[in-house]
Enzyme design. Structure first.
Site, PDB file in Angstrom:
ATOM      1  N   ASN A  35      38.124  53.942  29.258  1.00 57.60           N
ATOM      2  CA  ASN A  35      39.224  54.400  28.410  1.00 57.60           C
ATOM      3  C   ASN A  35      40.379  54.819  29.319  1.00 57.60           C
ATOM      4  O   ASN A  35      40.196  55.048  30.518  1.00 57.60           O
ATOM      5  CB  ASN A  35      38.771  55.551  27.512  1.00 57.60           C
ATOM      6  CG  ASN A  35      38.300  56.763  28.291  1.00 57.60           C
ATOM      7  OD1 ASN A  35      37.612  56.639  29.294  1.00 57.60           O
ATOM      8  ND2 ASN A  35      38.663  57.949  27.828  1.00 57.60           N
ATOM      9  N   HIS A  36      41.586  54.917  28.744  1.00 53.41           N
ATOM     10  CA  HIS A  36      42.780  55.145  29.581  1.00 53.41           C
ATOM     11  C   HIS A  36      43.495  56.397  29.085  1.00 53.41           C
ATOM     12  O   HIS A  36      44.119  56.389  28.030  1.00 53.41           O
ATOM     13  CB  HIS A  36      43.700  53.935  29.481  1.00 53.41           C
ATOM     14  CG  HIS A  36      44.605  53.769  30.661  1.00 53.41           C
ATOM     15  ND1 HIS A  36      44.607  54.611  31.749  1.00 53.41           N
ATOM     16  CD2 HIS A  36      45.572  52.836  30.926  1.00 53.41           C
ATOM     17  CE1 HIS A  36      45.507  54.209  32.627  1.00 53.41           C
ATOM     18  NE2 HIS A  36      46.103  53.134  32.151  1.00 53.41           N
ATOM     19  N   VAL A  37      43.391  57.497  29.862  1.00 53.37           N
ATOM     20  CA  VAL A  37      43.933  58.771  29.398  1.00 53.37           C
ATOM     21  C   VAL A  37      45.008  59.361  30.306  1.00 53.37           C
ATOM     22  O   VAL A  37      45.682  60.318  29.923  1.00 53.37           O
ATOM     23  CB  VAL A  37      42.800  59.805  29.193  1.00 53.37           C
ATOM     24  CG1 VAL A  37      41.887  59.399  28.045  1.00 53.37           C
ATOM     25  CG2 VAL A  37      41.980  59.996  30.467  1.00 53.37           C
ATOM     26  N   ASP A  41      43.667  57.705  36.289  1.00 55.03           N
ATOM     27  CA  ASP A  41      42.428  56.988  35.987  1.00 55.03           C
ATOM     28  C   ASP A  41      42.066  55.965  37.059  1.00 55.03           C
ATOM     29  O   ASP A  41      40.914  55.899  37.508  1.00 55.03           O
ATOM     30  CB  ASP A  41      42.540  56.299  34.623  1.00 55.03           C
ATOM     31  CG  ASP A  41      42.745  57.287  33.492  1.00 55.03           C
ATOM     32  OD1 ASP A  41      42.569  58.495  33.724  1.00 55.03           O
ATOM     33  OD2 ASP A  41      43.092  56.852  32.383  1.00 55.03           O
TER      34      ASP A  41
END
Length: 718
Positions: A35-37, A41
């Site tokens: 996931n990309h937060v 990352d």
């Protein structure tokens, strides 16, 4: 050397941990899908993964100055989403044995939940036959390198966790066109990413989840409001929760089922959390069920005490209940205010600073709360949910819907209703959203005005309630609303149309049952289909059991983390009956729940409800849905009340009876409507009875038990 220094620096500043199945990066062909937060990352994965992968990065980012600076240290390949050759290049790299990291969302989240999943990564995995390793990053979204400033409580050095999930594969979908295969592969990857989110949800109690939300969004962030128009923050709600818990322990014991007869109000939320933190199990009572319904609930759940409010009983014209139901101890909140001592105040003050120390030891799988079924098909049953099942349903909702702390919920459905409790209270509190609790969904003029006045963006309701709100609302009342979800009953076409025409809003239909806490499926903007209730929620397994005489669909059975612990029945008071369901071979499978609903599931996983098994009549060997009979009547008289039942018939086995408040409905008109809608004439009743009003339960649903008796006895009236 630089890698080791940076790794040590990150581990020291962010206390980085990596867990899960970390020995699966040896696959010959490997794609990693995190996931990309945040902007951190890529650096985190480059530093802490046990391999040196290639990062697929969009061309718009590779041209930036910092990516040019990183190029000597990190392998990355420019990915142009508009160029089909870029995908082929990635496929070749994977087939050559290079592990590739692809962020399927393509951008940093601005909601805190999963965003749109691009199908490129999925197609690469399907084309190459590579193993897909989903990774869940938790923590970077709280840094100043994320895009959630003003949404989350950001800080400089939050703890960061890297969760590595088990590897899976994406088989190449069977479809005639390449575009369709890409889309289907993308949906498969979306399912994988949602499952990864669900797999890493912490196991907490209700009170622990409230404290986690306070930490995540800030203790002074406003979160709840009621008709007193006093908005409380997480800190104030915690203070009230501790106060109620301190008082409740005087006349209850740990493990006791405590009845609560309270309206939608902040104090009710505090009472639920307060009872829970001290090991008491709140039983939320339906105040519209009358004395008989209350007595059934008291017997089933073995209640000794009911907590209520004098003011509520007076305003709701319910003052007769304590007199009629005298087998329990009635405790009034107003009487408890004067019993608070200095010792109590000091206890509350201390635990405001150290709230976890106020908790009695509990596990996530322990009983947390009791709800009651409507009793539309018999005596109400107590439905016991654990902390884990309630919070799992909250996380399932948050996984597919992009609710954020910027949202404001209007919650007018009663908290004793599973829909009102989970969706109307727990979901906004755990999301950091604000919620306005209103005591009655029946105030059709007031609710739209409050939605407008409080700038609400999320509204839930039944089809009946939403239809009436639309009738009385000004076209601008719902200008800020972005989610309107209908549940608890079938969404009427007239309701759907008036919301579209008057407000330009598409109502999203969902489906739930109390036993599943309650949401089972729901349409969301990212995945919606007309005439369905959406896809089954992530983390749930569904199976259809064939029913003789029903050609399309089957009986829906479910298993998942949001399934109840079991039933409490009037016939066996206080004894928990664990869920089980008969499989296709007629054997009982534990932990499966049989909904009793006939549904169809299409090739994309969308669920359509055809009716309840108990609401089918067998006419001359043919199964006819009673709901289809009612829909015929509704098509002729949308404003009327209609309900169908079955009676015994010596010639056909059973015969249909239609109860209606519209005296102009005739068999001839029904036959014409049936032909126009493609409904067989067998579904048109010969016995049509006009009534002044349908018998209703306290929840507003038709009382099918009484209707069944009326169908058998023509002399019987409401």
């Amino acid at each position: 050397m630089a890698y080791r220094l940076l790794r040590a620096l990150f581990r020291g500043l962010f206390r980085v941990t990596i867990d899960g199945v970390t020995d699966q990066f040896k696959h010959e062909k490997l794609i990693i899908t995190p996931n990309h937060v945040s902007f951190l990352d890529g650096a985190l994965l480059a530093l802490f993964l046990p391999i040196k992968p290639v990062f697929a990065v969009y061309t718009s980012i590779t041209d930036t100055w910092y990516m040019r600076w990183l190029k000597p240290y990190v392998d990355f390949v420019a990915l142009d989403p508009t160029n089909p050759m870029a995908i082929k290049h990635l496929v070749r790299m994977v087939e050559q044995g290079r592990p590739v990291v692809i962020f399927p969302e393509g951008r940093i989240t601005v909601t805190g939940s999963l965003m749109k999943i691009y199908d490129g990564a999925a197609f690469v995995a399907a084309k190459s036959g590579a193993a897909v390793v989903p990774i869940r990053l938790d923590g970077p979204e709280f840094t100043h390198f994320g895009r959630l400033q003003g949404v989350l409580k950001t800080r400089w050095f939050p703890k960061i966790s890297i969760h590595v999930l088990p590897a899976t594969t994406i088989p190449m979908p069977q479809a005639p066109r390449s575009r369709e295969r890409r889309v289907l592969a993308g949906e498969h990857l979306h399912t994988i990413m949602m499952a990864a989110r669900m797999a890493t949800v912490p196991r907490e109690t209700l009170f622990e989840a409230l404290l986690s939300a306070q930490t995540r969004y800030g203790r002074f962030k406003p979160c709840i409001e009621d008709v007193s128009f006093k908005e409380d923050s997480y800190q104030t709600l915690l203070k009230k929760t501790l106060g109620v818990s301190r008082i409740l322990q005087r006349f209850t014991v740990p493990g006791e089922h405590v009845g609560m007869l309270l309206p939608n109000a902040t104090i009710t939320a505090a009472a639920i959390f307060g009872a829970s933190l001290r090991g008491r199990i709140p039983a939320l009572l339906n105040y519209t069920s009358g004395a008989k319904g209350l007595q059934s609930a008291i017997i089933a759940a073995s209640l000794k005490t009911i907590v209520t409010s004098r003011q509520f009983l007076e305003k709701g014209k319910l003052t007769h209940l304590p007199e009629q139901v005298n087998e329990v101890n009635w405790v009034y909140l107003e009487d408890l205010k004067d019993t608070v001592t200095l010792t109590d105040k000091l206890w509350i003050l201390f635990h405001l600073c150290f709230p976890r120390r106020a908790m009695l030891p509990q596990q996530a799988d322990d009983s947390a709360l009791i709800l009651f079924t409507s009793g539309s098909e018999g005596n109400p049953k107590g439905v016991v949910h654990s902390h884990a099942s309630l919070l799992a349903n909250v996380e399932q909702i948050r996984t597919i819907a992009d609710f954020t702390p910027r949202d404001r919920f209007m919650s007018s459905l009663p908290l004793f209703h599973a829909f009102g409790l989970t969706v109307g209270l727990f979901t906004p509190l755990m999301t950091g959203s604000r919620v306005f609790l209103y005591p009655s969904p029946l105030h059709y003029r007031v609710v739209p005005e409050l939605v407008y006045d409080r700038n609400c963006t999320v509204l839930f309701g039944t089809s009946t309630f939403l239809g009436n709100y639309a009738r009385f609302a000004h076209p601008y009342d719902f200008a800020r609303v972005r989610y309107v979800v209908a549940g608890a009953e079938k969404l009427a076409e007239s309701t759907k149309q008036i919301w579209q025409d008057k407000f330009g809003i598409r109502i999203l239909e969902g489906y739930g049952v109390t036993e599943c806490a309650p949401v089972v499926a729901i349409n969301v903007p990212m995945a919606a289909k007309v005439n369905t209730v959406g896809r089954i929620l992530p983390g749930m397994e569904a199976r259809l059991i064939n029913v003789p005489g029903i050609a399309q669909g089957g009986r829906l059975q479910l298993r998942g983390p949001n399934i109840m612990r079991g039933y409490l029945r009037v016939e066996n008071p206080g004894v928990l009956e664990q869920p089980s369901a008969e499989n296709a071979q007629g054997e009982l499978d534990a932990n499966w729940y049989d909904t009793g609903d006939i549904v169809t599931l299409d090739e994309q996983g969308f669920c359509a409800i055809r009716g309840r098994v108990k609401r089918f009549a067998k006419l001359a060997g043919e199964m006819v849905s009673l709901e289809s009979v009612e829909q015929l009547a509704i098509s002729l008289s949308p404003e009327g009340q209609h309900a169908a039942a079955a009676k015994t018939d010596s010639a056909k086995g059973e015969a249909l009876v239609l109860f209606t408040t519209d005296s102009e409905i005739t068999r001839e008109r029904l036959i014409k409507a049936a032909r126009e809608n493609g409904v067989p004439e067998l579904a048109v009743p010969r016995d049509i009875r006009v009534v002044k009003a349908l018998p209703l339960l306290g929840s507003g649903k038709p009382d099918f038990v009484t209707l069944g008796k009326m169908a058998q006895d023509p002399e019987m009236s409401v």
